[in-house]
Design an enzyme around this catalytic site. Sequence first.
Site, PDB file in Angstrom:
ATOM      1  N   SER A 149       1.426  -1.039  -0.014  1.00  0.00           N
ATOM      2  CA  SER A 149      -0.562  -0.129   0.307  1.00  0.00           C
ATOM      3  C   SER A 149       0.959   0.962   0.099  1.00  0.00           C
ATOM      4  O   SER A 149       2.203   1.248  -0.928  1.00  0.00           O
ATOM      5  CB  SER A 149      -0.708  -0.094   1.594  1.00  0.00           C
ATOM      6  OG  SER A 149      -1.853   0.575   1.133  1.00  0.00           O
ATOM      7  N   ARG A 223     -11.746   6.952   9.684  1.00  0.00           N
ATOM      8  CA  ARG A 223     -11.658   5.609   9.534  1.00  0.00           C
ATOM      9  C   ARG A 223     -12.506   4.439   8.420  1.00  0.00           C
ATOM     10  O   ARG A 223     -12.498   3.888   8.283  1.00  0.00           O
ATOM     11  CB  ARG A 223     -11.109   4.689  10.806  1.00  0.00           C
ATOM     12  CG  ARG A 223     -10.268   3.364  10.580  1.00  0.00           C
ATOM     13  CD  ARG A 223      -9.309   3.509   9.894  1.00  0.00           C
ATOM     14  NE  ARG A 223      -8.087   2.602   9.866  1.00  0.00           N
ATOM     15  CZ  ARG A 223      -7.548   1.852   9.206  1.00  0.00           C
ATOM     16  NH1 ARG A 223      -7.204   2.638   8.293  1.00  0.00           N
ATOM     17  NH2 ARG A 223      -7.023   0.940   9.406  1.00  0.00           N
ATOM     18  N   ASP A 330      -8.041  -5.845  -6.000  1.00  0.00           N
ATOM     19  CA  ASP A 330      -8.247  -4.162  -5.895  1.00  0.00           C
ATOM     20  C   ASP A 330      -9.050  -3.403  -6.353  1.00  0.00           C
ATOM     21  O   ASP A 330      -7.569  -2.831  -7.391  1.00  0.00           O
ATOM     22  CB  ASP A 330      -6.636  -4.184  -5.066  1.00  0.00           C
ATOM     23  CG  ASP A 330      -6.114  -3.090  -4.533  1.00  0.00           C
ATOM     24  OD1 ASP A 330      -6.709  -2.221  -3.955  1.00  0.00           O
ATOM     25  OD2 ASP A 330      -4.786  -3.228  -4.115  1.00  0.00           O
ATOM     26  N   HIS A 363      -8.286  -4.321  -1.852  1.00  0.00           N
ATOM     27  CA  HIS A 363      -6.952  -3.928  -1.663  1.00  0.00           C
ATOM     28  C   HIS A 363      -6.136  -4.736   0.129  1.00  0.00           C
ATOM     29  O   HIS A 363      -5.067  -5.080  -0.360  1.00  0.00           O
ATOM     30  CB  HIS A 363      -6.855  -2.353  -0.916  1.00  0.00           C
ATOM     31  CG  HIS A 363      -5.445  -1.880  -0.570  1.00  0.00           C
ATOM     32  ND1 HIS A 363      -4.250  -1.782  -1.585  1.00  0.00           N
ATOM     33  CD2 HIS A 363      -5.267  -1.260   0.290  1.00  0.00           C
ATOM     34  CE1 HIS A 363      -3.534  -1.224  -1.089  1.00  0.00           C
ATOM     35  NE2 HIS A 363      -3.803  -0.919   0.082  1.00  0.00           N
ATOM     36  N   ASP A 364      -6.864  -5.324   0.867  1.00  0.00           N
ATOM     37  CA  ASP A 364      -6.323  -6.101   2.628  1.00  0.00           C
ATOM     38  C   ASP A 364      -5.890  -7.113   1.929  1.00  0.00           C
ATOM     39  O   ASP A 364      -5.780  -7.771   2.711  1.00  0.00           O
ATOM     40  CB  ASP A 364      -7.354  -5.713   3.234  1.00  0.00           C
ATOM     41  CG  ASP A 364      -8.203  -6.711   3.662  1.00  0.00           C
ATOM     42  OD1 ASP A 364      -8.577  -7.139   1.697  1.00  0.00           O
ATOM     43  OD2 ASP A 364      -8.654  -7.038   4.125  1.00  0.00           O
TER      44      ASP A 364
END
Length: 418
Positions: A149, A223, A330, A363-364
């Site tokens: 990232s 968040r 992603d 993405h994670d």
Amino acid sequence: MSATDVDRGAVELGEFRFECGETIDNLEIAYEAYGEFTGDNAILVCHALTGSQNVASYNTPGTAGQARAWWGDIVGPGKAIDTTEYYVVCANVPGSCYGSSGPASTNPETGEPWGSDFPPVTIGDWTRAQRRLLDHLGVGRLRLIVGGSVGGMNVLEWAKQFPDDAELIAPIAAADKLDPQCLGLDAIARRAIRSDPNWNGGDYYGSGDDDASPPRQGLAIARQIGHLMYLSKASMDRKFGRRSAGRDSGIEGSDALFPPDKAAAFFPYREVESYLDYNAEQFVDRFDANSYLYLTRAMDDYDLAEGYGTPDRAISAFEGEVLLVSFTGDWHFTVGQSEHLAEAFRSVDIPVAHHVVDSDHGHDAFLVEPENVAPPVADFLESGVDGRAITDTASDDESEVDDGDADFAPVHSSLFSG
């Protein structure tokens, strides 16, 4: 030091001049190191947005979730980055809140937290601070620099600033810059923090016996926006649907952070709300709101081509080999963006492999799919771009890589990057 021991601490690096032109007298960088340094076996791991130096350790106070052992399945004895063979260093970046100098640390001139008086930071600043830390530790050239990232952007900056300092680099789930959609979402997240009545211009820490009143609600909303940047409609539908969690079964304390309006009692409190509330509650207890502002700005500002015109010119002096890893699901840092980087390296004859993982986690994936990340990283360390587990898109039959509208798997409950 054995492969299971951890060398941790904070090093005082003396005067440091930031890219913004401001200087502080003594920059402190918190780090962890694993394994034994033998002169040519050092690896630097660059953490993601809200990560920490605790890349493979669990027992550090004040960390949880992604900040603690966030790559413990990849770094350690007998793992892909084997600490019985390599000396592995991870440093908390300037501007963060896990021991390095940042808004929450003490300004020696005032004896109070820096708050918004801390100088603006850039990924270039992170990289120069890491270089000085490694100098302090006696580490010269690195075998590998790896990160995911925004940590992958940090890796790219190493190739740009210090092209002779690494044999191998591996930016994972990264890009040369953020696209406008991500820039816009980050801007909204920062505005949520600054709109919180407790933000107080960034000076919310209190002093002496005063009780600090941090902008918890603003940070929680920021968040939650961040969490949604790693999800998709398909993954959210599978994990949550429109199901009601029921107020009685909701996360304890969620009403304290986000008090319901009167009419809310008539409508369902949905599972997706409960999920976001729970993760927000966990996050605000471990992270500093000002640090979130500082670090997202550093990520948003980054452009590999800055000062050089194009990405290929920026990395043309690098003399090592490159592994890029991207994930089909992603949309935050896309396969296409990694392929754009791969093309830049190829255009200046730098050996590069772009390994695309067929994944629907989003993405994670670089955090929660170690079984897909470990093999190419381990083989890259062993054999460079010719590693047996590495598949380079350049050798595929299709000439273009599709960003795709792939389905996304159910979302992991605790690990998110950025």
